[in-house]
Design a protein around this motif. Sequence first.
Motif, PDB file in Angstrom:
ATOM      1  N   PHE A 151      42.231   9.086 -59.827  1.00  0.00           N
ATOM      2  CA  PHE A 151      43.042   7.870 -59.938  1.00  0.00           C
ATOM      3  C   PHE A 151      43.521   7.750 -61.377  1.00  0.00           C
ATOM      4  CE2 PHE A 151      40.584   7.037 -56.183  1.00  0.00           C
ATOM      5  CZ  PHE A 151      41.367   6.213 -55.387  1.00  0.00           C
ATOM      6  N   TRP A 152      44.665   7.072 -61.561  1.00  0.00           N
ATOM      7  CA  TRP A 152      45.139   6.788 -62.914  1.00  0.00           C
ATOM      8  C   TRP A 152      45.898   5.467 -62.922  1.00  0.00           C
ATOM      9  CZ3 TRP A 152      47.261  10.370 -59.657  1.00  0.00           C
ATOM     10  CH2 TRP A 152      48.619  10.244 -59.349  1.00  0.00           C
ATOM     11  N   TRP A 153      45.900   4.839 -64.092  1.00  0.00           N
ATOM     12  CA  TRP A 153      46.611   3.576 -64.285  1.00  0.00           C
ATOM     13  C   TRP A 153      47.997   3.857 -64.852  1.00  0.00           C
ATOM     14  CZ3 TRP A 153      44.525  -0.634 -62.228  1.00  0.00           C
ATOM     15  CH2 TRP A 153      43.137  -0.682 -62.041  1.00  0.00           C
ATOM     16  N   GLU A 154      49.003   3.217 -64.240  1.00  0.00           N
ATOM     17  CA  GLU A 154      50.376   3.394 -64.685  1.00  0.00           C
ATOM     18  C   GLU A 154      51.066   2.043 -64.714  1.00  0.00           C
ATOM     19  OE1 GLU A 154      54.369   5.657 -63.047  1.00  0.00           O
ATOM     20  OE2 GLU A 154      52.417   6.624 -62.762  1.00  0.00           O
ATOM     21  N   SER A 155      51.326   1.534 -65.917  1.00  0.00           N
ATOM     22  CA  SER A 155      51.978   0.223 -66.101  1.00  0.00           C
ATOM     23  C   SER A 155      51.245  -0.878 -65.337  1.00  0.00           C
ATOM     24  CB  SER A 155      53.443   0.291 -65.643  1.00  0.00           C
ATOM     25  OG  SER A 155      54.152   1.274 -66.374  1.00  0.00           O
ATOM     26  N   ALA A 191      52.766  14.044 -65.934  1.00  0.00           N
ATOM     27  CA  ALA A 191      52.867  12.593 -65.721  1.00  0.00           C
ATOM     28  C   ALA A 191      51.572  11.872 -66.038  1.00  0.00           C
ATOM     29  CB  ALA A 191      53.272  12.324 -64.269  1.00  0.00           C
ATOM     30  N   LEU A 192      50.464  12.623 -66.184  1.00  0.00           N
ATOM     31  CA  LEU A 192      49.180  12.008 -66.498  1.00  0.00           C
ATOM     32  C   LEU A 192      48.970  11.821 -67.999  1.00  0.00           C
ATOM     33  CD1 LEU A 192      46.820  13.955 -64.046  1.00  0.00           C
ATOM     34  CD2 LEU A 192      48.033  11.790 -63.664  1.00  0.00           C
ATOM     35  N   ALA A 193      49.841  12.392 -68.811  1.00  0.00           N
ATOM     36  CA  ALA A 193      49.683  12.299 -70.265  1.00  0.00           C
ATOM     37  C   ALA A 193      49.694  10.843 -70.711  1.00  0.00           C
ATOM     38  CB  ALA A 193      50.805  13.071 -70.959  1.00  0.00           C
TER      39      ALA A 193
END
Length: 233
Positions: A151-155, A191-193
């Motif tokens: 999982f990742w947080w985006e905005s 896109a995970l950077a």
Amino acid sequence: MVGPNVVLDVMPRVGAPVQIGLIETMRAREGRVPWLERHLARLKASLAALGAPEPPAELADLVRFAVGTGDRVVRVQLTDGHAEIATREVNAEQSLRIVVADEIHRPYPYKTTRREQFARAYASARRARAHDALLVTANGFVAEGTAWNLFWWESGSLCTPAADLGILPGLGRQRVMEMTDVKEARVPVAALAGRSLFITNAVRGIVEVSLLDGARVPRDPKTAELASAFWLF
């Protein structure tokens, strides 16, 4: 009470040919397996989809017997209707160094013993002094880890790789998606950077990623909030 690292064989067949097995890996907490029914339901659904024999009727009781007391990892392998149950200690690492694997991810919708791609990726990661590896599809999309979902947080929104990439629909993934809104996405590694990342499965719960391919991963306080509620029902 069964001792540490116990292995129980249920009705082994001597001389039988090796079959593809199904696996469920569970977390025992204080002598209980809180998600046992979820694991057994997924196991039965996978058996039905693959046309494999039903598990032993007493499987739930055998799992409870194997657990003993305290916190353990319980691994159930079911092959041709016969079960093997093993337990081990829980890995307590709380911040992971992840590398992107050279191994190409191939669809893995059921948790079977055909895990060669994950074994190779994990071994390569350990040689690189990382804790684990992230696999990417042949089309370059982030897929899953060797034994966990990402999982990742985006905005401010939470994202995870899309199920139709052929990833395992992990119970930890399912739990996170019950707790909050999650967007399923197809993204390249680039896109995970700069994103805050965490991994999850039904054994470890939620674990933050500290490094991805050597680059530091920022933390997000919302991850800790999810982690504190992960095991609460």
